[in-house]
Design an enzyme around this catalytic site. Structure first.
Site, PDB file in Angstrom:
ATOM      1  N   GLU A  11      -1.637  -4.191  10.052  1.00  0.00           N
ATOM      2  CA  GLU A  11      -2.481  -3.195  10.731  1.00  0.00           C
ATOM      3  C   GLU A  11      -2.781  -2.142   9.678  1.00  0.00           C
ATOM      4  O   GLU A  11      -1.925  -1.325   9.347  1.00  0.00           O
ATOM      5  CB  GLU A  11      -1.716  -2.560  11.900  1.00  0.00           C
ATOM      6  CG  GLU A  11      -1.292  -3.539  12.972  1.00  0.00           C
ATOM      7  CD  GLU A  11      -2.431  -4.041  13.820  1.00  0.00           C
ATOM      8  OE1 GLU A  11      -3.543  -3.495  13.702  1.00  0.00           O
ATOM      9  OE2 GLU A  11      -2.227  -4.988  14.580  1.00  0.00           O
ATOM     10  N   CYS A  37      -5.155   5.934  12.538  1.00  0.00           N
ATOM     11  CA  CYS A  37      -5.989   4.916  11.902  1.00  0.00           C
ATOM     12  C   CYS A  37      -7.258   4.647  12.710  1.00  0.00           C
ATOM     13  O   CYS A  37      -8.216   4.102  12.183  1.00  0.00           O
ATOM     14  CB  CYS A  37      -5.187   3.644  11.742  1.00  0.00           C
ATOM     15  SG  CYS A  37      -4.444   3.179  13.290  1.00  0.00           S
ATOM     16  N   GLU A  69      -1.654  -6.547  17.903  1.00  0.00           N
ATOM     17  CA  GLU A  69      -0.391  -6.062  18.448  1.00  0.00           C
ATOM     18  C   GLU A  69      -0.609  -5.593  19.883  1.00  0.00           C
ATOM     19  O   GLU A  69      -1.732  -5.292  20.291  1.00  0.00           O
ATOM     20  CB  GLU A  69       0.146  -4.923  17.589  1.00  0.00           C
ATOM     21  CG  GLU A  69       0.546  -5.427  16.208  1.00  0.00           C
ATOM     22  CD  GLU A  69       1.355  -4.430  15.405  1.00  0.00           C
ATOM     23  OE1 GLU A  69       1.367  -3.237  15.733  1.00  0.00           O
ATOM     24  OE2 GLU A  69       1.987  -4.865  14.432  1.00  0.00           O
TER      25      GLU A  69
HETATM   26  P1  NAP Z   1       1.376   3.827   3.366  1.00  0.00           P
HETATM   27  O1  NAP Z   1       1.459   4.726   2.205  1.00  0.00           O
HETATM   28  O2  NAP Z   1       0.822   2.462   3.156  1.00  0.00           O
HETATM   29  O3  NAP Z   1       2.852   3.767   3.937  1.00  0.00           O
HETATM   30  C1  NAP Z   1       3.203   2.947   5.033  1.00  0.00           C
HETATM   31  C2  NAP Z   1       4.622   2.445   4.851  1.00  0.00           C
HETATM   32  O4  NAP Z   1       4.684   1.606   3.700  1.00  0.00           O
HETATM   33  C3  NAP Z   1       5.650   3.544   4.629  1.00  0.00           C
HETATM   34  O5  NAP Z   1       6.857   3.151   5.246  1.00  0.00           O
HETATM   35  C4  NAP Z   1       5.794   3.554   3.128  1.00  0.00           C
HETATM   36  O6  NAP Z   1       7.010   4.082   2.668  1.00  0.00           O
HETATM   37  C5  NAP Z   1       5.700   2.073   2.827  1.00  0.00           C
HETATM   38  N1  NAP Z   1       5.332   1.745   1.458  1.00  0.00           N
HETATM   39  C6  NAP Z   1       4.559   2.446   0.595  1.00  0.00           C
HETATM   40  N2  NAP Z   1       4.429   1.769  -0.567  1.00  0.00           N
HETATM   41  C7  NAP Z   1       5.143   0.618  -0.439  1.00  0.00           C
HETATM   42  C8  NAP Z   1       5.384  -0.510  -1.280  1.00  0.00           C
HETATM   43  N3  NAP Z   1       4.873  -0.594  -2.507  1.00  0.00           N
HETATM   44  N4  NAP Z   1       6.140  -1.519  -0.813  1.00  0.00           N
HETATM   45  C9  NAP Z   1       6.671  -1.455   0.420  1.00  0.00           C
HETATM   46  N5  NAP Z   1       6.478  -0.422   1.286  1.00  0.00           N
HETATM   47  C10 NAP Z   1       5.716   0.599   0.847  1.00  0.00           C
HETATM   48  O7  NAP Z   1       0.531   4.448   4.550  1.00  0.00           O
HETATM   49  P2  NAP Z   1       0.735   5.872   5.255  1.00  0.00           P
HETATM   50  O8  NAP Z   1       0.174   6.910   4.380  1.00  0.00           O
HETATM   51  O9  NAP Z   1       2.125   6.034   5.721  1.00  0.00           O
HETATM   52  O10 NAP Z   1      -0.138   5.676   6.562  1.00  0.00           O
HETATM   53  C11 NAP Z   1      -1.504   5.931   6.571  1.00  0.00           C
HETATM   54  C12 NAP Z   1      -2.299   4.636   6.614  1.00  0.00           C
HETATM   55  O11 NAP Z   1      -1.839   3.780   7.631  1.00  0.00           O
HETATM   56  C13 NAP Z   1      -3.743   4.880   6.907  1.00  0.00           C
HETATM   57  O12 NAP Z   1      -4.560   4.113   6.057  1.00  0.00           O
HETATM   58  C14 NAP Z   1      -3.901   4.411   8.342  1.00  0.00           C
HETATM   59  O13 NAP Z   1      -5.197   4.043   8.678  1.00  0.00           O
HETATM   60  C15 NAP Z   1      -2.941   3.303   8.390  1.00  0.00           C
HETATM   61  N6  NAP Z   1      -2.530   3.058   9.761  1.00  0.00           N
HETATM   62  C16 NAP Z   1      -2.973   1.929  10.350  1.00  0.00           C
HETATM   63  C17 NAP Z   1      -2.640   1.663  11.660  1.00  0.00           C
HETATM   64  C18 NAP Z   1      -3.123   0.410  12.331  1.00  0.00           C
HETATM   65  O14 NAP Z   1      -2.565   0.059  13.338  1.00  0.00           O
HETATM   66  N7  NAP Z   1      -4.103  -0.264  11.793  1.00  0.00           N
HETATM   67  C19 NAP Z   1      -1.824   2.563  12.366  1.00  0.00           C
HETATM   68  C20 NAP Z   1      -1.386   3.713  11.722  1.00  0.00           C
HETATM   69  C21 NAP Z   1      -1.754   3.938  10.407  1.00  0.00           C
HETATM   70  P3  NAP Z   1       7.106   5.659   2.240  1.00  0.00           P
HETATM   71  O15 NAP Z   1       6.893   6.465   3.454  1.00  0.00           O
HETATM   72  O16 NAP Z   1       8.503   5.786   1.728  1.00  0.00           O
HETATM   73  O17 NAP Z   1       6.059   5.877   1.189  1.00  0.00           O
END
Ligand code: NAP
Length: 447
Positions: A218, A252, A427
């Site tokens: 997602e 998102c 989901e």
């Molecule tokens: P993110 O930076 O991708 O982080 C999401 C999760 O991934 C966090 O737990 C993060 O850990 C972890 N993570 C980061 N880098 C990683 C790596 N290299 N390997 C494994 N895990 C890693 O995203 P975010 O800033 O938290 O969330 C914002 C994004 O999520 C937006 O683009 C939004 O659109 C999207 N989103 C999508 C949905 C959907 O259902 N489609 C819902 C909500 C949000 P850390 O926190 O420790 O960095």
């Protein structure tokens, strides 16, 4: 205080989840259902504390945190019901002496990585489906929101969900890459479920590829919000406020681009600006009356600021807001821009903040072309009173979810997910549990 797990804890959690899977898969669907239901009841009993944890972690207004806890709990309620409705099939083939059966079996251990913006809902949406299907999980929550994940684990344990079924490995951002890689490449893990940015999603898809794991993704969106000439302005403004400014624009499915037809443009912009000034109150999430908390960190504020500056330098007009908020470095004013064009950053880069840019258009074809001119497609919204146009546009928008005359679309009963680079799989809903089930075909011969 919270533990900062590393690779060895991640491996231990996977091992525990695998051992628990061997017995959890044998637990009857009715029993799994009743444990999920007990977990749901405990969430409801503790909803006020859980909401306070979320507000303390992320700054979102307490009222929204309450809403999130209820929404999260409803996933457990829903999947406790769905757990008992996993059916197979019997197929009659041309061979008279054989019958074909299709069984649905749990995939195995699922590695779950969640974001900070809806920490509780993202967990129950995935974990509820996984446990209902008979899978066990290892959850890596976002660095900013480990406490809600741990509080849910505590309640799961109180509900009687056996040790090893739901494991949480909180870790700091500096360990996220290694911990993520450890759980997503472990041979004992069969499934990866991720919610977060498209960039991280692509890294995890690479991890999944080597051992061909099942994946659900997602990812990010760039939701268009289209207002056609026939729209009801008041309805469109209410929908725009709801879809843009929930969690200060950090969801998102938040509208990222407003496309407004020439005939209704000025009336919509004027009413939207007035509604923003009247209804949006920036402040401390714990204070009564706050509707807009801080953004998650200063980097998020810098991103909004950069998009606003870029747009203004290319000719956009600030209708309201436009700068950092005096409350502190993590706050930004709810902002409305007009005269926005497609060469501006805010029209092709997900904002994740309180910025509403308005592009003016003339024809339906033009609006659809602008809306679809992106490589992501999560949610899309449009306002129109013309039934034929409603069908045409709903079918042509390249997104996974469409709001027609509606700005709030999420519901546990409905499939959540995107197309293009917004993700893989769905989901929630009756489809969500399939992400954690394998089909096994059994050919029963000798009849
Ligand atoms: P993110 O930076 O991708 O982080 C999401 C999760 O991934 C966090 O737990 C993060 O850990 C972890 N993570 C980061 N880098 C990683 C790596 N290299 N390997 C494994 N895990 C890693 O995203 P975010 O800033 O938290 O969330 C914002 C994004 O999520 C937006 O683009 C939004 O659109 C999207 N989103 C999508 C949905 C959907 O259902 N489609 C819902 C909500 C949000 P850390 O926190 O420790 O960095």
């Amino acid at each position: 205080m919270v533990a900062d797990c590393g690779v060895s804890e991640a491996r231990a959690a996977v091992r525990a989840a695998y051992e628990a899977f061997c017995s959890w898969r044998e637990v009857s669907a009715k029993e799994r259902s009743s444990l999920l239901r007990k977990w749901y009841n405990l969430m409801i009993q503790n909803k006020d504390d859980l909401a306070r944890i979320i507000t303390a972690e992320s700054g979102k207004p307490l009222k929204e945190a309450h809403g999130e806890i209820l929404y999260s709990a409803f996933f457990l309620e829903w999947f406790s019901e769905e757990a008992r409705r996993v059916y197979g099939d019997i197929i009659y083939t041309p061979a008279k002496d054989k019958r074909a059966l299709v069984l649905k079996q749990p995939v195995g251990v699922a590695a779950v990585i969640t974001p900070w913006n809806f920490p509780s809902a993202m967990i129950t949406r995935k974990v509820g489906a996984a446990l209902a299907a008979g899978c066990t999980v290892v959850v890596k929550p976002a660095e900013d929101t480990p406490f809600s994940a741990l509080a849910l684990a505590e309640l799961a344990s109180q509900a009687g969900i056996p040790p090893g079924v739901y494991n949480v490995i909180p870790c700091s951002r500096k360990n996220a890459k290694e911990v993520g890689e450890a759980i997503c490449t472990d041979p004992l893990v069969s499934k990866i479920s991720f919610t977060g940015s498209t960039t991280t999603g692509k890294i995890l898809l690479h991890h999944a590829a080597n051992s061909v794991k099942r994946v659900s993704m997602e990812l990010g969106g760039l939701a268009p919000f289209i207002v056609f000439d026939s729209a009801n302005v008041d309805q469109a403004v209410a929908g725009a406020l709801a879809s843009k400014f929930r969690n200060a624009g950090q969801t998102c499915v938040c509208s990222n681009r407003f496309l407004v037809q020439r005939g209704i443009h000025d009336a919509f912009v004027k009413a939207f600006a007035e509604a923003m000034k009247k209804n949006l109150h920036v402040g401390n999430g714990f204070e009564e009356g706050t509707t807009q908390g801080p953004l998650i960190n200063e980097k998020a504020v810098e991103k909004v600021e950069k998009q606003v500056n870029d747009a203004v330098s290319k000719g956009a007009t600030i209708v309201t807001g436009g700068k950092r908020h005096h409350l502190g470095k993590n706050f930004f004013e709810p902002t409305l821009l007009s005269n926005v064009t497609q060469d501006m950053l805010c029209t092709h880069e997900e904002t994740f903040g309180p910025l509403a840019p308005v592009i003016k258009f003339d024809t339906e074809e033009e609006a659809i072309a602008i809306a679809n001119a992106t490589d992501v497609g999560l949610a899309g919204y449009f306002y129109s009173q013309d039934p034929a146009q409603i069908w045409r546009v709903a079918e042509q928008l390249e997104v996974g979810m469409v709001g027609v005359n509606e700005g709030l679309i999420s519901s546990v009963e409905c499939p959540f997910g995107g197309v293009k680079q917004s993700g893989l799989g769905r989901e929630g809903s009756k489809y969500g549990i399939d992400e954690y089930l394998e089909l096994k075909y059994v050919c029963y011969g000798g009849l």
